[in-house]
Motif scaffolding. Structure first.
Motif, PDB file in Angstrom:
ATOM      1  N   SER A   1       0.815  -1.223   0.000  1.00 40.59           N
ATOM      2  CA  SER A   1       0.000   0.000   0.000  1.00 40.59           C
ATOM      3  C   SER A   1       0.847   1.271   0.000  1.00 40.59           C
ATOM      4  O   SER A   1       0.314   2.359  -0.194  1.00 40.59           O
ATOM      5  CB  SER A   1      -0.939   0.010   1.208  1.00 40.59           C
ATOM      6  N   THR A   2       2.150   1.146   0.177  1.00 38.90           N
ATOM      7  CA  THR A   2       2.993   2.343   0.251  1.00 38.90           C
ATOM      8  C   THR A   2       3.893   2.533  -0.961  1.00 38.90           C
ATOM      9  O   THR A   2       4.528   3.571  -1.082  1.00 38.90           O
ATOM     10  CB  THR A   2       3.882   2.311   1.506  1.00 38.90           C
ATOM     11  N   ILE A   3       3.967   1.557  -1.856  1.00 32.89           N
ATOM     12  CA  ILE A   3       4.852   1.709  -3.002  1.00 32.89           C
ATOM     13  C   ILE A   3       4.069   2.206  -4.222  1.00 32.89           C
ATOM     14  O   ILE A   3       2.864   2.026  -4.322  1.00 32.89           O
ATOM     15  CB  ILE A   3       5.606   0.408  -3.349  1.00 32.89           C
ATOM     16  N   THR A   4       4.779   2.847  -5.117  1.00 36.68           N
ATOM     17  CA  THR A   4       4.165   3.377  -6.328  1.00 36.68           C
ATOM     18  C   THR A   4       4.589   2.538  -7.532  1.00 36.68           C
ATOM     19  O   THR A   4       5.507   1.707  -7.440  1.00 36.68           O
ATOM     20  CB  THR A   4       4.591   4.834  -6.574  1.00 36.68           C
ATOM     21  N   LEU A   5       3.954   2.799  -8.653  1.00 35.59           N
ATOM     22  CA  LEU A   5       4.333   2.120  -9.880  1.00 35.59           C
ATOM     23  C   LEU A   5       5.780   2.442 -10.244  1.00 35.59           C
ATOM     24  O   LEU A   5       6.526   1.577 -10.707  1.00 35.59           O
ATOM     25  CB  LEU A   5       3.391   2.525 -11.011  1.00 35.59           C
ATOM     26  N   ASN A   6       6.189   3.678 -10.003  1.00 32.88           N
ATOM     27  CA  ASN A   6       7.589   4.046 -10.259  1.00 32.88           C
ATOM     28  C   ASN A   6       8.550   3.237  -9.393  1.00 32.88           C
ATOM     29  O   ASN A   6       9.622   2.852  -9.855  1.00 32.88           O
ATOM     30  CB  ASN A   6       7.796   5.540 -10.017  1.00 32.88           C
ATOM     31  N   ASP A   7       8.173   2.974  -8.134  1.00 29.93           N
ATOM     32  CA  ASP A   7       9.003   2.139  -7.261  1.00 29.93           C
ATOM     33  C   ASP A   7       9.146   0.730  -7.830  1.00 29.93           C
ATOM     34  O   ASP A   7      10.235   0.155  -7.832  1.00 29.93           O
ATOM     35  CB  ASP A   7       8.395   2.053  -5.853  1.00 29.93           C
TER      36      ASP A   7
ATOM     37  N   TYR B   1      -0.719  10.332 -14.900  1.00 28.92           N
ATOM     38  CA  TYR B   1      -1.286  10.189 -13.558  1.00 28.92           C
ATOM     39  C   TYR B   1      -0.884   8.866 -12.931  1.00 28.92           C
ATOM     40  O   TYR B   1      -0.591   8.796 -11.741  1.00 28.92           O
ATOM     41  CB  TYR B   1      -2.815  10.303 -13.602  1.00 28.92           C
ATOM     42  N   LEU B   2      -0.866   7.796 -13.718  1.00 24.99           N
ATOM     43  CA  LEU B   2      -0.489   6.488 -13.201  1.00 24.99           C
ATOM     44  C   LEU B   2       0.946   6.492 -12.690  1.00 24.99           C
ATOM     45  O   LEU B   2       1.247   5.935 -11.636  1.00 24.99           O
ATOM     46  CB  LEU B   2      -0.665   5.428 -14.291  1.00 24.99           C
TER      47      LEU B   2
ATOM     48  N   SER C   1       2.533   8.973 -11.465  1.00 24.78           N
ATOM     49  CA  SER C   1       2.724   9.848 -10.314  1.00 24.78           C
ATOM     50  C   SER C   1       2.274   9.221  -8.999  1.00 24.78           C
ATOM     51  O   SER C   1       2.525   9.772  -7.939  1.00 24.78           O
ATOM     52  CB  SER C   1       1.996  11.178 -10.530  1.00 24.78           C
ATOM     53  N   GLY C   2       1.617   8.092  -9.051  1.00 27.11           N
ATOM     54  CA  GLY C   2       1.201   7.450  -7.804  1.00 27.11           C
ATOM     55  C   GLY C   2      -0.089   6.680  -7.964  1.00 27.11           C
ATOM     56  O   GLY C   2      -0.430   6.221  -9.045  1.00 27.11           O
ATOM     57  N   LYS C   3      -0.809   6.554  -6.860  1.00 25.21           N
ATOM     58  CA  LYS C   3      -2.053   5.801  -6.866  1.00 25.21           C
ATOM     59  C   LYS C   3      -3.113   6.502  -7.708  1.00 25.21           C
ATOM     60  O   LYS C   3      -3.231   7.711  -7.690  1.00 25.21           O
ATOM     61  CB  LYS C   3      -2.575   5.633  -5.441  1.00 25.21           C
TER      62      LYS C   3
END
Length: 100
Positions: free
Chosen positions: A8-14, A56-57, A59-61
């Motif tokens: 729940s804390t990681i992003t697609l970029n991560d 948008y994807l 940049s995060g959730k």
């Protein structure tokens, strides 16, 4: 040594960075669908929808409502769902926040 991360804390970029993944073009749906050729305007509109969504994807959730706003609504407009004789109604209330 394996790294354990809270999903729940990681992003697609991560995910891309940690797994060294890159998005690749997957081609076309024409192998699966029979569709009429798109006009230059329709192709440009699809590219704009895709680029807005990807921005948008990345940049995060992205919430379900934001997906509807960024991708589904423009695709429905492009496919003629807002033209007469179609009449849409909405049963869901939404609160939008605009950040500049």
């Amino acid at each position: 040594m394996p790294i354990t991360l809270e999903a729940s804390t990681i992003t697609l970029n991560d995910v891309h960075r940690l797994l060294k993944l890159q998005e690749e073009a997957i081609g076309s749906f024409t192998n699966y669908l029979t569709i009429e050729p798109l006009t230059k305007w329709e192709q440009q509109d699809l590219l704009t929808i895709r680029n807005n969504f990807r921005r948008y994807l990345a940049s995060g959730k992205v919430s379900e409502g934001l997906i509807k706003f960024l991708a589904i609504a423009p695709l429905m407009r492009l496919s003629g769902f807002y033209d007469i004789p179609v009449h849409l109604t909405c049963i869901e209330c939404a609160l939008w926040q605009v950040i500049c």
